[in-house]
Scaffold this motif. Structure first.
Motif, PDB file in Angstrom:
ATOM      1  N   ALA A 114      38.080   7.008 -17.038  1.00 35.97           N
ATOM      2  CA  ALA A 114      38.755   7.504 -15.836  1.00 35.97           C
ATOM      3  C   ALA A 114      38.842   6.424 -14.764  1.00 35.97           C
ATOM      4  O   ALA A 114      39.857   6.307 -14.064  1.00 35.97           O
ATOM      5  CB  ALA A 114      38.038   8.743 -15.302  1.00 35.97           C
ATOM      6  N   VAL A 115      37.798   5.628 -14.647  1.00 34.63           N
ATOM      7  CA  VAL A 115      37.812   4.529 -13.674  1.00 34.63           C
ATOM      8  C   VAL A 115      38.885   3.512 -14.047  1.00 34.63           C
ATOM      9  O   VAL A 115      39.668   3.069 -13.193  1.00 34.63           O
ATOM     10  CB  VAL A 115      36.427   3.843 -13.584  1.00 34.63           C
ATOM     11  CG1 VAL A 115      36.505   2.571 -12.760  1.00 34.63           C
ATOM     12  CG2 VAL A 115      35.406   4.804 -12.993  1.00 34.63           C
ATOM     13  N   ILE A 116      38.954   3.152 -15.310  1.00 38.28           N
ATOM     14  CA  ILE A 116      39.976   2.203 -15.765  1.00 38.28           C
ATOM     15  C   ILE A 116      41.364   2.752 -15.455  1.00 38.28           C
ATOM     16  O   ILE A 116      42.227   2.028 -14.933  1.00 38.28           O
ATOM     17  CB  ILE A 116      39.809   1.905 -17.269  1.00 38.28           C
ATOM     18  CG1 ILE A 116      38.515   1.126 -17.511  1.00 38.28           C
ATOM     19  CG2 ILE A 116      41.017   1.118 -17.793  1.00 38.28           C
ATOM     20  CD1 ILE A 116      38.110   1.015 -18.964  1.00 38.28           C
ATOM     21  N   MET A 117      41.587   4.017 -15.740  1.00 40.11           N
ATOM     22  CA  MET A 117      42.897   4.627 -15.497  1.00 40.11           C
ATOM     23  C   MET A 117      43.205   4.705 -14.002  1.00 40.11           C
ATOM     24  O   MET A 117      44.369   4.654 -13.603  1.00 40.11           O
ATOM     25  CB  MET A 117      42.956   6.022 -16.124  1.00 40.11           C
ATOM     26  CG  MET A 117      42.846   6.009 -17.643  1.00 40.11           C
ATOM     27  SD  MET A 117      44.053   4.934 -18.448  1.00 40.11           S
ATOM     28  CE  MET A 117      45.556   5.775 -18.039  1.00 40.11           C
ATOM     29  N   ALA A 118      42.195   4.804 -13.167  1.00 41.39           N
ATOM     30  CA  ALA A 118      42.414   4.861 -11.722  1.00 41.39           C
ATOM     31  C   ALA A 118      42.756   3.484 -11.148  1.00 41.39           C
ATOM     32  O   ALA A 118      43.497   3.374 -10.178  1.00 41.39           O
ATOM     33  CB  ALA A 118      41.175   5.427 -11.027  1.00 41.39           C
ATOM     34  N   ILE A 124      44.086  -6.471 -18.042  1.00 37.59           N
ATOM     35  CA  ILE A 124      42.874  -5.790 -17.579  1.00 37.59           C
ATOM     36  C   ILE A 124      42.101  -5.232 -18.767  1.00 37.59           C
ATOM     37  O   ILE A 124      40.882  -5.412 -18.873  1.00 37.59           O
ATOM     38  CB  ILE A 124      43.235  -4.670 -16.574  1.00 37.59           C
ATOM     39  CG1 ILE A 124      43.765  -5.288 -15.282  1.00 37.59           C
ATOM     40  CG2 ILE A 124      42.039  -3.758 -16.309  1.00 37.59           C
ATOM     41  CD1 ILE A 124      44.418  -4.300 -14.342  1.00 37.59           C
ATOM     42  N   LEU A 125      42.807  -4.554 -19.660  1.00 33.67           N
ATOM     43  CA  LEU A 125      42.140  -3.971 -20.828  1.00 33.67           C
ATOM     44  C   LEU A 125      41.535  -5.044 -21.725  1.00 33.67           C
ATOM     45  O   LEU A 125      40.434  -4.859 -22.265  1.00 33.67           O
ATOM     46  CB  LEU A 125      43.115  -3.093 -21.608  1.00 33.67           C
ATOM     47  CG  LEU A 125      43.574  -1.830 -20.879  1.00 33.67           C
ATOM     48  CD1 LEU A 125      44.669  -1.130 -21.674  1.00 33.67           C
ATOM     49  CD2 LEU A 125      42.414  -0.899 -20.611  1.00 33.67           C
ATOM     50  N   LEU A 126      42.225  -6.162 -21.871  1.00 37.87           N
ATOM     51  CA  LEU A 126      41.663  -7.262 -22.670  1.00 37.87           C
ATOM     52  C   LEU A 126      40.421  -7.839 -21.996  1.00 37.87           C
ATOM     53  O   LEU A 126      39.448  -8.186 -22.679  1.00 37.87           O
ATOM     54  CB  LEU A 126      42.712  -8.350 -22.901  1.00 37.87           C
ATOM     55  CG  LEU A 126      43.834  -7.977 -23.865  1.00 37.87           C
ATOM     56  CD1 LEU A 126      44.932  -9.050 -23.843  1.00 37.87           C
ATOM     57  CD2 LEU A 126      43.300  -7.775 -25.276  1.00 37.87           C
ATOM     58  N   GLY A 127      40.423  -7.913 -20.680  1.00 41.90           N
ATOM     59  CA  GLY A 127      39.238  -8.378 -19.956  1.00 41.90           C
ATOM     60  C   GLY A 127      38.061  -7.431 -20.126  1.00 41.90           C
ATOM     61  O   GLY A 127      36.916  -7.866 -20.321  1.00 41.90           O
ATOM     62  N   VAL A 128      38.336  -6.149 -20.074  1.00 42.14           N
ATOM     63  CA  VAL A 128      37.287  -5.148 -20.290  1.00 42.14           C
ATOM     64  C   VAL A 128      36.767  -5.252 -21.722  1.00 42.14           C
ATOM     65  O   VAL A 128      35.549  -5.219 -21.963  1.00 42.14           O
ATOM     66  CB  VAL A 128      37.805  -3.727 -19.974  1.00 42.14           C
ATOM     67  CG1 VAL A 128      36.809  -2.673 -20.421  1.00 42.14           C
ATOM     68  CG2 VAL A 128      38.106  -3.591 -18.497  1.00 42.14           C
ATOM     69  N   GLN A 129      37.687  -5.408 -22.670  1.00 44.02           N
ATOM     70  CA  GLN A 129      37.292  -5.548 -24.072  1.00 44.02           C
ATOM     71  C   GLN A 129      36.392  -6.769 -24.260  1.00 44.02           C
ATOM     72  O   GLN A 129      35.362  -6.695 -24.946  1.00 44.02           O
ATOM     73  CB  GLN A 129      38.529  -5.676 -24.952  1.00 44.02           C
ATOM     74  CG  GLN A 129      38.214  -5.813 -26.433  1.00 44.02           C
ATOM     75  CD  GLN A 129      39.484  -5.938 -27.270  1.00 44.02           C
ATOM     76  OE1 GLN A 129      40.528  -6.359 -26.791  1.00 44.02           O
ATOM     77  NE2 GLN A 129      39.380  -5.557 -28.529  1.00 44.02           N
ATOM     78  N   GLU A 130      36.739  -7.871 -23.630  1.00 44.49           N
ATOM     79  CA  GLU A 130      35.929  -9.092 -23.733  1.00 44.49           C
ATOM     80  C   GLU A 130      34.532  -8.875 -23.160  1.00 44.49           C
ATOM     81  O   GLU A 130      33.535  -9.289 -23.749  1.00 44.49           O
ATOM     82  CB  GLU A 130      36.628 -10.224 -22.984  1.00 44.49           C
ATOM     83  CG  GLU A 130      35.934 -11.564 -23.096  1.00 44.49           C
ATOM     84  CD  GLU A 130      36.689 -12.650 -22.356  1.00 44.49           C
ATOM     85  OE1 GLU A 130      36.028 -13.416 -21.626  1.00 44.49           O
ATOM     86  OE2 GLU A 130      37.923 -12.726 -22.498  1.00 44.49           O
ATOM     87  N   ALA A 131      34.463  -8.195 -22.017  1.00 42.79           N
ATOM     88  CA  ALA A 131      33.167  -7.912 -21.405  1.00 42.79           C
ATOM     89  C   ALA A 131      32.324  -7.002 -22.293  1.00 42.79           C
ATOM     90  O   ALA A 131      31.109  -7.206 -22.437  1.00 42.79           O
ATOM     91  CB  ALA A 131      33.367  -7.275 -20.027  1.00 42.79           C
ATOM     92  N   ILE A 132      32.952  -6.025 -22.922  1.00 43.38           N
ATOM     93  CA  ILE A 132      32.230  -5.121 -23.823  1.00 43.38           C
ATOM     94  C   ILE A 132      31.718  -5.885 -25.035  1.00 43.38           C
ATOM     95  O   ILE A 132      30.556  -5.729 -25.437  1.00 43.38           O
ATOM     96  CB  ILE A 132      33.146  -3.952 -24.249  1.00 43.38           C
ATOM     97  CG1 ILE A 132      33.400  -3.021 -23.065  1.00 43.38           C
ATOM     98  CG2 ILE A 132      32.525  -3.180 -25.421  1.00 43.38           C
ATOM     99  CD1 ILE A 132      34.490  -2.004 -23.301  1.00 43.38           C
ATOM    100  N   GLU A 133      32.561  -6.725 -25.619  1.00 47.64           N
ATOM    101  CA  GLU A 133      32.146  -7.497 -26.789  1.00 47.64           C
ATOM    102  C   GLU A 133      30.998  -8.444 -26.449  1.00 47.64           C
ATOM    103  O   GLU A 133      30.047  -8.579 -27.235  1.00 47.64           O
ATOM    104  CB  GLU A 133      33.333  -8.281 -27.352  1.00 47.64           C
ATOM    105  CG  GLU A 133      34.347  -7.376 -28.029  1.00 47.64           C
ATOM    106  CD  GLU A 133      35.647  -8.086 -28.405  1.00 47.64           C
ATOM    107  OE1 GLU A 133      35.838  -9.265 -28.028  1.00 47.64           O
ATOM    108  OE2 GLU A 133      36.477  -7.442 -29.070  1.00 47.64           O
TER     109      GLU A 133
END
Length: 64
Positions: free
Chosen positions: A23-27, A39-48
């Motif tokens: 929900a935060v990402i979507m906001a 943004i999503l690729l950056g989040v994915q990189e941080a998760i990995e």
């Protein structure tokens, strides 16, 4: 003079981490038109990166 700033204030239910994080990402993404993929690729990189850190900690705890 008035200062106008887009600010998102968020309260999260820590018992529901995945949907709350989603929900935060979507906001946030509507404030960055055309950059959602970045943004999503950056989040994915941080998760990995975090998953690798957790994996290393698990290997150290098990003596590997």
């Amino acid at each position: 003079m008035a200062q106008v700033q887009p600010i998102i204030r968020i309260e999260l239910d820590p018992t529901q981490p995945v949907p709350e994080i989603c929900a935060v990402i979507m906001a946030v993404t509507p404030y960055h038109p055309g950059q959602e993929k970045a943004i999503l690729l950056g989040v994915q990189e941080a998760i990995e990166k975090r998953l690798k850190q957790l994996s290393k900690k698990g290997d150290e705890a098990s003596g590997k």
